[in-house]
Design a protein around this motif. Sequence first.
Motif, PDB file in Angstrom:
ATOM      1  N   LEU A  80       0.942  -1.304  -0.056  1.00 18.51           N
ATOM      2  CA  LEU A  80      -0.410  -0.083   0.356  1.00 18.51           C
ATOM      3  C   LEU A  80       1.486   1.072   0.055  1.00 18.51           C
ATOM      4  N   LYS A  81       0.988   1.787  -1.228  1.00 16.48           N
ATOM      5  CA  LYS A  81       1.276   3.429  -1.085  1.00 16.48           C
ATOM      6  C   LYS A  81       0.184   4.336  -1.678  1.00 16.48           C
ATOM      7  N   PRO A  82       1.187   5.423  -2.150  1.00 21.54           N
ATOM      8  CA  PRO A  82       0.195   6.270  -2.909  1.00 21.54           C
ATOM      9  C   PRO A  82       0.033   6.113  -4.577  1.00 21.54           C
TER      10      PRO A  82
ATOM     11  N   THR B  94       6.660   0.118   4.643  1.00 21.01           N
ATOM     12  CA  THR B  94       7.252  -1.224   4.960  1.00 21.01           C
ATOM     13  C   THR B  94       6.829  -1.446   6.286  1.00 21.01           C
ATOM     14  N   ALA B  95       5.940  -2.388   7.482  1.00 21.50           N
ATOM     15  CA  ALA B  95       5.883  -1.945   8.422  1.00 21.50           C
ATOM     16  C   ALA B  95       6.751  -2.877   9.532  1.00 21.50           C
TER      17      ALA B  95
ATOM     18  N   ASP C  76      -0.106  -3.956   6.860  1.00 24.25           N
ATOM     19  CA  ASP C  76      -1.685  -2.816   5.952  1.00 24.25           C
ATOM     20  C   ASP C  76      -1.225  -1.356   6.867  1.00 24.25           C
ATOM     21  N   LEU C  77      -2.109  -1.855   7.698  1.00 22.85           N
ATOM     22  CA  LEU C  77      -2.368  -0.941   8.422  1.00 22.85           C
ATOM     23  C   LEU C  77      -1.105   0.609   8.618  1.00 22.85           C
ATOM     24  N   TYR C  78      -0.513  -0.077   9.246  1.00 23.24           N
ATOM     25  CA  TYR C  78       0.795   0.162   9.240  1.00 23.24           C
ATOM     26  C   TYR C  78       1.398   1.050   8.286  1.00 23.24           C
ATOM     27  N   SER C  79       1.259   0.488   6.834  1.00 28.40           N
ATOM     28  CA  SER C  79       1.603   1.168   5.413  1.00 28.40           C
ATOM     29  C   SER C  79       0.601   2.393   5.404  1.00 28.40           C
TER      30      SER C  79
ATOM     31  N   LEU D  12      -1.509   3.922  14.040  1.00 31.24           N
ATOM     32  CA  LEU D  12      -1.343   3.333  12.807  1.00 31.24           C
ATOM     33  C   LEU D  12       0.447   2.986  13.092  1.00 31.24           C
ATOM     34  N   LEU D  13       1.282   3.803  13.473  1.00 35.08           N
ATOM     35  CA  LEU D  13       1.947   3.635  13.427  1.00 35.08           C
ATOM     36  C   LEU D  13       3.110   3.094  14.409  1.00 35.08           C
TER      37      LEU D  13
END
Length: 485
Positions: free
Chosen positions: A137-139, A179-180, A194-197, A246-247
């Motif tokens: 997951l990224k922009p 990346t987590a 994915d939540l971290y990303s 999230l982070l």
Amino acid sequence: MEFTDIAGKHWKYDESAPLGKGGYGTVFRGHDEQGHPVAVKVIASEGKPISRKLDHRELEIIERVWNSGLATDHLLVALGIMQDNDYTFIAMPLAETVLADHMHSSELPLADKLAILREIAVGLEQLAAIGIVHRDLKPLNVLRVDRRWHLSDFGTSRDLQQSTSTYTFKGGGGSYEYTAPEIFDNLTPTPRSDLYSFGVLAYELLTGQVPFTGEAHEIAEQHRHSMVPSLPTSLPPRLHSIVLRLLAKNPNERYADARAVGAALDGLAVPLTEDQTAFAHTVVAARRRENIRKESEAIRQRAEQAIHNVRVRAAADLREIIDVTYNDVNASTAGQTRWLGPEHEPLDTNRRMGFVYDDYVLQARLWKPITPPTNATDDFPLLWGGLYLYEYGADHGANNPAPSANLLYLPSAPNAATHSTWSLRRWDIEGRDGQAGLDEADIRSKLNAYHSSVIAMNRFVVHDEVLDAARLFALFHQFIQTAIA
């Protein structure tokens, strides 16, 4: 160029009109049978088995999304797929824009940014409901189609329900900036990865930059250990809390799922009272203080682990020196040398190791190490002990001979984790004939009083030399010569 998908539909694409290229294929502008514009992703396997597995896995994920029967309105669902021996073709809706083009826009209002994040949360919720971890997951993988934001590019995704699928691809696969931490430890990715990303993406959308930058290995270390830089104070304190959670480094400290993230984002629409706002700021400050404490503790633990690793290697190095010396002496005495202890047990901080020829003993004893003080320089020993040369049956004061020299493992560079060496240290000691070592109690008292040099004793003259098997062999030979003279 054109192809026919597995359902018999025909698609065309223009190789002269690429829309983008990534690690898992190139996307071209194309159209369907009716001339409606689409995007076509072309993946060349180049005859590599691993590439074929990656291609096939992406098709497995696409088919799983197709057959899920669940909501997918925030996922970029493929329109058609086809695979032959050399290429994989995926027809997709043509995006209006990509989120990466809006990440650094100062004109985008906060309300619009929150709306984007809310839609991404819905996409993650839908993906998790199907049983898929996105993992990249990224922009660049968030596209707007029909005025709605969609998650796209499942080239590195993992099907949670098929742990033995065609290619599970346990580690890596994503972009380092997003990346987590657990992925860098080679743990299996989960929806919380994915939540971290998502947290990194949210941080970037809100601040205009990702939280961690640098070379790949530096980014990985920051994700694993460094505290997240502060968000602007102009942002709502509850938004601070959402992003920080999230982070979280520990996946268990993140939200349970994307649904919970969405609920937290929805809660931002409810205005806070003055007291609630003050309390929210306190919560953010407390969380940041706790993060600082955790980061400091992590730094301390890493430093201790680094020193421990050096000591383990030091013990192994010393054992090797003694092994080589033993073999040299044994060869010189026609096999008349024997070990004092078990031959192949490791030499650590609780063991003595050595050998005996006739009545002549060579023994190394490692003493309990002292934690280096904060002002320690390169001459502070990370591991230390005594080298004993003596005769069996001689009067050594309750059979406890004084060391003939001291063994010191000294860092030879500021980075002790990579550069260290064993030194043999002997002293000209007042009241004693010749050079000798100090016993553990005396040398420990000096180390505890450490200031600027390893052992500050003005009345002693230090003689240091690098310890290796040749020097140890020569010392043992010299000792025997002196004993029989």
